[in-house]
Design an enzyme around this catalytic site. Structure first.
Site, PDB file in Angstrom:
ATOM      1  N   ARG A  17       0.802  -1.217   0.000  1.00 30.74           N
ATOM      2  CA  ARG A  17       0.000   0.000   0.000  1.00 30.74           C
ATOM      3  C   ARG A  17       0.846   1.284   0.000  1.00 30.74           C
ATOM      4  O   ARG A  17       0.329   2.372  -0.201  1.00 30.74           O
ATOM      5  CB  ARG A  17      -0.955  -0.013   1.210  1.00 30.74           C
ATOM      6  CG  ARG A  17      -2.030  -1.079   1.092  1.00 30.74           C
ATOM      7  CD  ARG A  17      -2.728  -1.357   2.415  1.00 30.74           C
ATOM      8  NE  ARG A  17      -1.954  -2.232   3.290  1.00 30.74           N
ATOM      9  CZ  ARG A  17      -2.345  -2.648   4.496  1.00 30.74           C
ATOM     10  NH1 ARG A  17      -3.497  -2.242   4.988  1.00 30.74           N
ATOM     11  NH2 ARG A  17      -1.575  -3.444   5.215  1.00 30.74           N
ATOM     12  N   GLY A 143      -6.910  -4.478  13.474  1.00 31.98           N
ATOM     13  CA  GLY A 143      -7.524  -5.629  14.126  1.00 31.98           C
ATOM     14  C   GLY A 143      -8.260  -5.132  15.368  1.00 31.98           C
ATOM     15  O   GLY A 143      -7.791  -4.229  16.067  1.00 31.98           O
TER      16      GLY A 143
HETATM   17  C1  UD1 Z   1      -1.441  -5.869  11.772  1.00 32.14           C
HETATM   18  C2  UD1 Z   1      -2.311  -6.727  12.732  1.00 32.14           C
HETATM   19  C3  UD1 Z   1      -3.515  -5.898  13.172  1.00 32.14           C
HETATM   20  C4  UD1 Z   1      -3.051  -4.619  13.831  1.00 32.14           C
HETATM   21  C5  UD1 Z   1      -2.090  -3.841  12.924  1.00 32.14           C
HETATM   22  C6  UD1 Z   1      -1.448  -2.729  13.724  1.00 32.14           C
HETATM   23  C7  UD1 Z   1      -2.060  -9.050  12.032  1.00 32.14           C
HETATM   24  C8  UD1 Z   1      -2.723 -10.190  11.328  1.00 32.14           C
HETATM   25  N1  UD1 Z   1      -2.758  -7.900  12.051  1.00 32.14           N
HETATM   26  O1  UD1 Z   1      -2.207  -5.608  10.619  1.00 32.14           O
HETATM   27  O2  UD1 Z   1      -4.309  -6.646  14.086  1.00 32.14           O
HETATM   28  O3  UD1 Z   1      -4.163  -3.823  14.174  1.00 32.14           O
HETATM   29  O4  UD1 Z   1      -1.042  -4.689  12.454  1.00 32.14           O
HETATM   30  O5  UD1 Z   1      -0.690  -1.851  12.928  1.00 32.14           O
HETATM   31  O6  UD1 Z   1      -1.000  -9.209  12.558  1.00 32.14           O
HETATM   32  N2  UD1 Z   1       5.109  -8.672   8.102  1.00 32.14           N
HETATM   33  C9  UD1 Z   1       6.096  -9.631   7.964  1.00 32.14           C
HETATM   34  N3  UD1 Z   1       5.787 -10.774   7.301  1.00 32.14           N
HETATM   35  C10 UD1 Z   1       4.581 -11.033   6.783  1.00 32.14           C
HETATM   36  C11 UD1 Z   1       3.550 -10.052   6.934  1.00 32.14           C
HETATM   37  C12 UD1 Z   1       3.863  -8.875   7.610  1.00 32.14           C
HETATM   38  O7  UD1 Z   1       7.207  -9.448   8.419  1.00 32.14           O
HETATM   39  O8  UD1 Z   1       4.388 -12.101   6.213  1.00 32.14           O
HETATM   40  C13 UD1 Z   1       5.436  -7.420   8.815  1.00 32.14           C
HETATM   41  C14 UD1 Z   1       5.268  -6.191   7.942  1.00 32.14           C
HETATM   42  O9  UD1 Z   1       6.504  -5.879   7.314  1.00 32.14           O
HETATM   43  C15 UD1 Z   1       4.852  -5.125   8.960  1.00 32.14           C
HETATM   44  C16 UD1 Z   1       4.157  -5.909  10.052  1.00 32.14           C
HETATM   45  O10 UD1 Z   1       4.519  -7.262   9.876  1.00 32.14           O
HETATM   46  O11 UD1 Z   1       5.956  -4.477   9.503  1.00 32.14           O
HETATM   47  C17 UD1 Z   1       2.645  -5.756  10.027  1.00 32.14           C
HETATM   48  O12 UD1 Z   1       2.140  -6.221   8.784  1.00 32.14           O
HETATM   49  P1  UD1 Z   1       0.922  -5.518   8.052  1.00 32.14           P
HETATM   50  O13 UD1 Z   1       0.654  -6.284   6.806  1.00 32.14           O
HETATM   51  O14 UD1 Z   1       1.147  -4.073   7.941  1.00 32.14           O
HETATM   52  O15 UD1 Z   1      -0.269  -5.816   9.100  1.00 32.14           O
HETATM   53  P2  UD1 Z   1      -1.626  -5.010   9.246  1.00 32.14           P
HETATM   54  O16 UD1 Z   1      -2.550  -5.393   8.163  1.00 32.14           O
HETATM   55  O17 UD1 Z   1      -1.352  -3.582   9.443  1.00 32.14           O
HETATM   56 CA    CA Z   2       0.430  -2.378   9.318  1.00 26.37          CA
END
Ligand code: UD1
Ligand code: CA
Length: 464
Positions: A17, A143
């Site tokens: 995004r 979440g």
């Molecule tokens: C996540 C939470 C959500 C919370 C929000 C807060 C989950 C399922 N959801 O959602 O409940 O309200 O953060 O900001 O956790 N990342 C990895 N590997 C992956 C996927 C993500 O390292 O496979 C890292 C991303 O780089 C990022 C972080 O995890 O730094 C969060 O991922 P993102 O996809 O932004 O989660 P949200 O949809 O924001």
């Molecule tokens: Ca996030």
């Protein structure tokens, strides 16, 4: 003995995004990458292990982090969700007993004090898990955390998986979790990707752990950055925090909204910063300085009581009592001693300038070493570049370069020399003399241009 603590920062996602080639966690806020800010927020809790989970553009993320911290990296080759990301640390933490603090790499505004409080709450209550939460007027995208009146959490449901009624819950998950590692270990390997995104959600472990406690924190600290609009909003919050701290420490900011200051900049009390000024990188502004309006200082030190107006100083050191500008450019490891004046349209590059030296107007000083109390005449140029190499110019103490003189480097001019205006000097000059190199002035009496000579027949015109 203090209980052991490991931290794991989730930094493997691309950040679709953001619409950027750069991994999301390397976008900057007030000079620091997001992931560096997250790491900085752990400064008060002394983790024994620091782990970052990297994946998308892993090498870039690794080099940014290893430049600032001693940190272990775990690769998440495919980004299958936040739960899958934390699963990757299982082999790395084999035999670990203690707590694991998991931090989303895109939540950069947390204060170190908040994480210290969180850890204390977690341990004082003997929680299996403690999570940071906030009540947001607009919780869209986050979440949702479902808990009882005592903040004991039952489950977290992602926005897109919530029913319309569940979406009305304004308590959001900040993405910051403190787990008893032994408890998490019993649940983590068994996650299922049965949700709208078909991802392994870390948030799904919550319903199987007990007790899980929510800790509400100010909304301003837990903004997650998913797009550039949120990045801009977080930047505004971060700037306000930096400026409020400076104002209370004795720095004057005039029209603070028009000023930007990186988190890495130090400003001493009794500095005045005027509008449209930007202070960046590892810079130090000493007491009594007056910076701006309209100036940029980056990775530079500005000594006490120096003034800088409409000017740019990068990667350089300026001592105290110096007057710079308007419209000066000081760059590339320039070193300027006390009480100099670097005035209008003067560029100083990779040069040292001795104390009390003046270069007040229209000069280029590059690869030069100027002594003390030199007067650089208006328009003096060090001719440092022959098209292939750069060469050095040395000017001794108290020497005065004439207006519009060119010092063709390599060249050494001794102390107490006066250089005639308009000279092009190509050879070294010894101490204590007058030197000039220019065509002698000629006067041709009665000379007229050719087109006038015909009209005045009989009157011989002087020829050159
Ligand atoms: C996540 C939470 C959500 C919370 C929000 C807060 C989950 C399922 N959801 O959602 O409940 O309200 O953060 O900001 O956790 N990342 C990895 N590997 C992956 C996927 C993500 O390292 O496979 C890292 C991303 O780089 C990022 C972080 O995890 O730094 C969060 O991922 P993102 O996809 O932004 O989660 P949200 O949809 O924001
Ligand atoms: Ca996030």
């Amino acid at each position: 003995m203090a209980e052991s603590l490991a931290i794991a920062i989730l930094a493997a996602g691309k950040g679709t995004r953001m619409r950027s080639k750069l991994p999301k966690v390397l976008h900057r806020l007030s000079g620091l990458t997001m992931v560096e800010s997250v790491l900085a927020s752990t400064s008060k809790i002394n983790p024994t292990r620091k782990i970052a989970i990297v994946g998308y553009e892993a090498e870039q993320v690794k080099s940014a982090l290893s430049a600032v911290a001693d940190i272990e990296f775990v690769e998440q080759a495919e980004q299958l969700g936040t739960g899958h990301a934390v699963q990757q640390v299982i082999p790395v933490l084999a035999g670990f007993t203690g707590d694991l603090l998991v931090l989303n790499g895109d939540v950069p505004l947390l204060r170190p004090e908040t994480l210290a409080d969180m850890l204390k709450t977690h341990r004082d209550n003997g929680n299996a898990t403690t999570i940071l939460t906030a009540e947001l007027a607009d919780p869209t995208g986050y979440g949702r955390v479902f808990c009882d009146d005592n903040l004991i959490v039952k489950e977290i449901i992602e926005h897109r998986d919530c029913t319309t009624t569940q979406q009305e819950n304004q308590r959001i998950n900040a993405g910051i979790y403190c787990f008893q590692w032994s408890a998490l270990m019993t649940i983590l390997p068994h996650l299922q990707a049965d949700n709208d995104q078909k991802e392994y959600y870390l948030t799904d472990v919550i319903k199987d752990l007990s007790p899980v406690m929510a800790m509400d924190v100010p909304a301003a600290e837990i903004g997650g950055i998913n797009n550039r609009k949120q990045l801009a909003e977080a930047e505004a919050l971060m700037q306000k925090r930096i400026k409020d701290e400076l104002l209370l420490s004795g720095v004057t900011l005039i029209n603070a909204d028009s000023i930007t200051i990186d988190a890495t900049v130090m400003v001493e009390p009794d500095v005045i910063i005027e509008p449209q000024t930007n202070l960046r990188g590892h810079s130090l502004i000493c007491s009594g300085c007056h910076i701006g309006p309209g100036s940029l200082v980056e990775n530079s030190t500005i000594g006490p009581n120096t003034t800088l107006v409409h000017s740019v100083v990068t990667d350089s050191e300026v001592a105290g009592g110096v007057r710079i500008g308007p419209f000066a450019h000081i760059r590339a490891q320039a070193v300027i001693a006390e009480n100099c004046r670097i005035g209008n349209f003067v560029e100083v590059k990779k040069s040292t300038i001795g104390a009390g030296t003046n270069a007040a107007h229209l000069s280029y000083i590059g690869d030069a070493e100027l002594g003390n109390q030199v007067n650089v005449g208006a328009g003096t140029i060090t001719v440092n570049y022959d098209g292939r190499d750069k060469h050095k110019t040395v000017v001794g103490d108290r020497t005065k370069t004439g207006a519009n003189s060119c010092l063709v480097a390599p060249i050494t001019i001794g102390p107490d020399v006066t250089i005639g205006a308009g000279s092009v000097l190509t050879k070294d000059v010894e101490a204590d003399c007058l030197v000039f190199a220019r065509s002698p002035q000629k006067t041709v009496p009665g000379w007229q241009p050719k087109y006038l000579r015909k009209a005045q027949l009989g009157q011989p015109s002087a020829e050159l």
